[in-house]
Design a protein around this motif. Sequence first.
Motif, PDB file in Angstrom:
ATOM      1  N   ALA A  47       0.705  -1.306   0.014  1.00  0.00           N
ATOM      2  CA  ALA A  47      -0.004   0.215   0.171  1.00  0.00           C
ATOM      3  C   ALA A  47       0.850   1.264  -0.011  1.00  0.00           C
ATOM      4  N   ALA A  48       1.985   1.079   0.726  1.00  0.00           N
ATOM      5  CA  ALA A  48       2.865   2.413   0.963  1.00  0.00           C
ATOM      6  C   ALA A  48       3.602   2.570  -0.517  1.00  0.00           C
ATOM      7  N   LEU A  49       3.985   1.709  -1.163  1.00  0.00           N
ATOM      8  CA  LEU A  49       4.826   1.852  -2.198  1.00  0.00           C
ATOM      9  C   LEU A  49       3.913   2.283  -3.337  1.00  0.00           C
ATOM     10  N   THR A  50       2.628   1.720  -3.467  1.00  0.00           N
ATOM     11  CA  THR A  50       1.607   2.095  -4.335  1.00  0.00           C
ATOM     12  C   THR A  50       1.450   3.711  -4.452  1.00  0.00           C
ATOM     13  N   TRP A  51       1.052   4.444  -3.357  1.00  0.00           N
ATOM     14  CA  TRP A  51       0.747   5.821  -3.137  1.00  0.00           C
ATOM     15  C   TRP A  51       2.308   6.296  -3.198  1.00  0.00           C
ATOM     16  N   LEU A  52       3.362   5.748  -3.053  1.00  0.00           N
ATOM     17  CA  LEU A  52       4.469   6.626  -3.389  1.00  0.00           C
ATOM     18  C   LEU A  52       4.934   6.823  -4.751  1.00  0.00           C
ATOM     19  N   PHE A  53       4.411   5.670  -5.586  1.00  0.00           N
ATOM     20  CA  PHE A  53       4.855   5.834  -7.141  1.00  0.00           C
ATOM     21  C   PHE A  53       3.758   6.936  -7.739  1.00  0.00           C
ATOM     22  N   TRP A  54       2.675   7.085  -7.074  1.00  0.00           N
ATOM     23  CA  TRP A  54       1.648   7.939  -7.708  1.00  0.00           C
ATOM     24  C   TRP A  54       2.343   9.396  -7.053  1.00  0.00           C
ATOM     25  N   LEU A  55       2.777   9.821  -6.136  1.00  0.00           N
ATOM     26  CA  LEU A  55       3.122  10.982  -5.685  1.00  0.00           C
ATOM     27  C   LEU A  55       4.417  11.289  -6.457  1.00  0.00           C
ATOM     28  N   LEU A  56       5.265  10.161  -6.595  1.00  0.00           N
ATOM     29  CA  LEU A  56       6.547  10.653  -7.391  1.00  0.00           C
ATOM     30  C   LEU A  56       6.117  11.070  -8.961  1.00  0.00           C
ATOM     31  N   HIS A  57       5.255  10.480  -9.413  1.00  0.00           N
ATOM     32  CA  HIS A  57       4.517  10.786 -10.729  1.00  0.00           C
ATOM     33  C   HIS A  57       4.134  12.425 -10.726  1.00  0.00           C
ATOM     34  N   LYS A  58       3.673  12.606  -9.612  1.00  0.00           N
ATOM     35  CA  LYS A  58       3.031  13.926  -9.459  1.00  0.00           C
ATOM     36  C   LYS A  58       3.981  15.056  -9.130  1.00  0.00           C
ATOM     37  N   ASN A  59       5.099  14.503  -8.567  1.00  0.00           N
ATOM     38  CA  ASN A  59       6.084  15.420  -7.958  1.00  0.00           C
ATOM     39  C   ASN A  59       7.719  15.086  -8.784  1.00  0.00           C
ATOM     40  N   LYS A  60       7.798  15.519  -9.918  1.00  0.00           N
ATOM     41  CA  LYS A  60       8.813  14.990 -10.615  1.00  0.00           C
ATOM     42  C   LYS A  60      10.204  15.526  -9.879  1.00  0.00           C
ATOM     43  N   HIS A  61      10.332  16.592  -9.329  1.00  0.00           N
ATOM     44  CA  HIS A  61      11.234  17.040  -8.633  1.00  0.00           C
ATOM     45  C   HIS A  61      11.860  16.107  -7.470  1.00  0.00           C
ATOM     46  N   VAL A  62      10.848  15.315  -6.773  1.00  0.00           N
ATOM     47  CA  VAL A  62      11.248  14.540  -6.026  1.00  0.00           C
ATOM     48  C   VAL A  62      11.811  13.209  -6.453  1.00  0.00           C
ATOM     49  N   GLU A  63      11.249  12.776  -7.758  1.00  0.00           N
ATOM     50  CA  GLU A  63      11.708  11.734  -8.407  1.00  0.00           C
ATOM     51  C   GLU A  63      13.170  12.042  -8.608  1.00  0.00           C
ATOM     52  N   ASP A  64      13.606  13.250  -9.238  1.00  0.00           N
ATOM     53  CA  ASP A  64      14.880  13.548  -9.767  1.00  0.00           C
ATOM     54  C   ASP A  64      15.597  13.795  -8.551  1.00  0.00           C
ATOM     55  N   GLU A  65      15.509  14.280  -7.390  1.00  0.00           N
ATOM     56  CA  GLU A  65      16.180  13.987  -6.224  1.00  0.00           C
ATOM     57  C   GLU A  65      16.679  12.607  -5.889  1.00  0.00           C
ATOM     58  N   ILE A  66      15.454  11.660  -6.140  1.00  0.00           N
ATOM     59  CA  ILE A  66      15.838  10.246  -5.748  1.00  0.00           C
ATOM     60  C   ILE A  66      16.865   9.729  -6.879  1.00  0.00           C
ATOM     61  N   LEU A  67      16.692  10.014  -7.689  1.00  0.00           N
ATOM     62  CA  LEU A  67      17.596   9.609  -8.943  1.00  0.00           C
ATOM     63  C   LEU A  67      19.152  10.081  -8.766  1.00  0.00           C
ATOM     64  N   ARG A  68      19.105  11.294  -8.185  1.00  0.00           N
ATOM     65  CA  ARG A  68      20.643  11.809  -7.961  1.00  0.00           C
ATOM     66  C   ARG A  68      21.026  11.217  -6.943  1.00  0.00           C
ATOM     67  N   GLU A  69      20.529  10.968  -5.847  1.00  0.00           N
ATOM     68  CA  GLU A  69      20.890  10.294  -4.428  1.00  0.00           C
ATOM     69  C   GLU A  69      21.326   8.832  -5.005  1.00  0.00           C
ATOM     70  N   ILE A  70      20.557   8.351  -5.967  1.00  0.00           N
ATOM     71  CA  ILE A  70      21.020   6.813  -6.306  1.00  0.00           C
ATOM     72  C   ILE A  70      22.124   6.940  -7.156  1.00  0.00           C
ATOM     73  N   SER A  71      22.415   7.745  -7.741  1.00  0.00           N
ATOM     74  CA  SER A  71      23.753   8.130  -8.758  1.00  0.00           C
ATOM     75  C   SER A  71      24.745   8.617  -7.782  1.00  0.00           C
ATOM     76  N   LYS A  72      24.560   9.227  -6.933  1.00  0.00           N
ATOM     77  CA  LYS A  72      25.675   9.912  -6.204  1.00  0.00           C
ATOM     78  C   LYS A  72      26.069   8.503  -5.286  1.00  0.00           C
TER      79      LYS A  72
END
Length: 432
Positions: free
Chosen positions: A228-253
């Motif tokens: 349940a938590a992950l389902t809503w998380l992926f929805w919120l990341l879709h609505k907030n691209k800047h958060v997804e981008d920041e997560i990707l930067r953290e992964i890359s870093k």
Amino acid sequence: MNHPFGWWNIETSNPANVEHMLKTQFPIYQKGPYQKSILKDLLGNGIFNVDGEMWKSQRQIASYEFNTKSPRNFVETVVDTEPFREWHIQYILKRFAFDNICKIAFGYDPEYLSPALPQAKFAVAFEDAAMISSARAKSLSSILWKIRRFLNIGSEKRLKEAVVEIRGFANSIARQKEQKMFQNSQELCSAESDDLLSRFLKSGHSDEKFVTDIVISFILAGRDTTSAALTWLFWLLHKNKHVEDEILREISKGRGKHKNKTEHVSVFDQVKEMVYTNAAVCESMRLYPPVPVDVKEAAANDLLPDGTPVKKGMWVGYIPYVMGRMESIWGPNWAEYKPERWLEAEDADNSGKGKWKFVTKDPYSYPVFQAGPRVCLGKEMALLQMKRVVSCILERFRVVPAVEEGFEPVFVPHLTSEMQGGFPVRIEERTV
């Protein structure tokens, strides 16, 4: 709240009241006989449906499974071995979580997320049983569902059939484990048998019904909450691209930080370092908590810190879904999905760049994992699991909702929450 037939209950969103219930006066606020009767058919005397010594002994045994070794083992040997496919992501994540909890808690792999996506009567039965049990709790009176149960008609007939399927599956897991341990006495000392179910069996709990209750309780806890938590998380990341981008930067870093190191860096250590992703997960659960409401029954007269009198037998509930949306707790920007509210900047490091530090919130203002003596034993495991899933998926794919423009998902509060109708998505491989 005043209900028909002289029944009263209290609902609160005051953190001081929540602390009073979950910690200060913990012995007074229990599951209680009525709530136990609602969930008795499904959960029996499992840890989530009992009080007192029965609860205490189960929790003590279960706590050994959530030590510092188990989360590492969970991330490196369980979470990282499961595949993903394109589908309704809520549906896929439930399968993923089901395989995960069975492997870590029972040493059994149902392979529910195998490429063939096999149908499982157990999973369908579990969904039905959870929904009907939740409807019991929402009923203004127990008379109707008890009559249906007595006559074996309607939803109560479906619940009875579902519980037979669920208990048959759970009992088969317990029997297989017992047979394996009996056939090879060395199994008692082996690392392979060092799982939750083995601990209960080795502690002397051999009653078939009791062990079955344990299996069902932990499937409920591990399967439905993280999905349940992950389902809503992926929805919120879709609505907030800047958060997804920041997560990707953290992964890359993180990848770059360990790229040139000669020593092996474990997946566990990489996931532990994902501070921003941890904040994104916690912020998502603030808005869409996996367990949306928690209700206790007062075993004695009491007075809440805000002055509300409580009479013996009253239900007193707090609602994490509401508390996560209160301006008095989260400020005027409570409606924003903002992982930064969980972070503070640390001093600049040797490279001259600053980094984030995760700031834990008061658990009585954010009771997503409960708090006090009943605080969720699997909290760390759940957060590690979710961070690893997010990093594995986002690093390689874009998760794009396959919905009509203007679509807004509906939050459905059962025993655990879910997104109404599922969450259809397209999985697009990243090219850059």
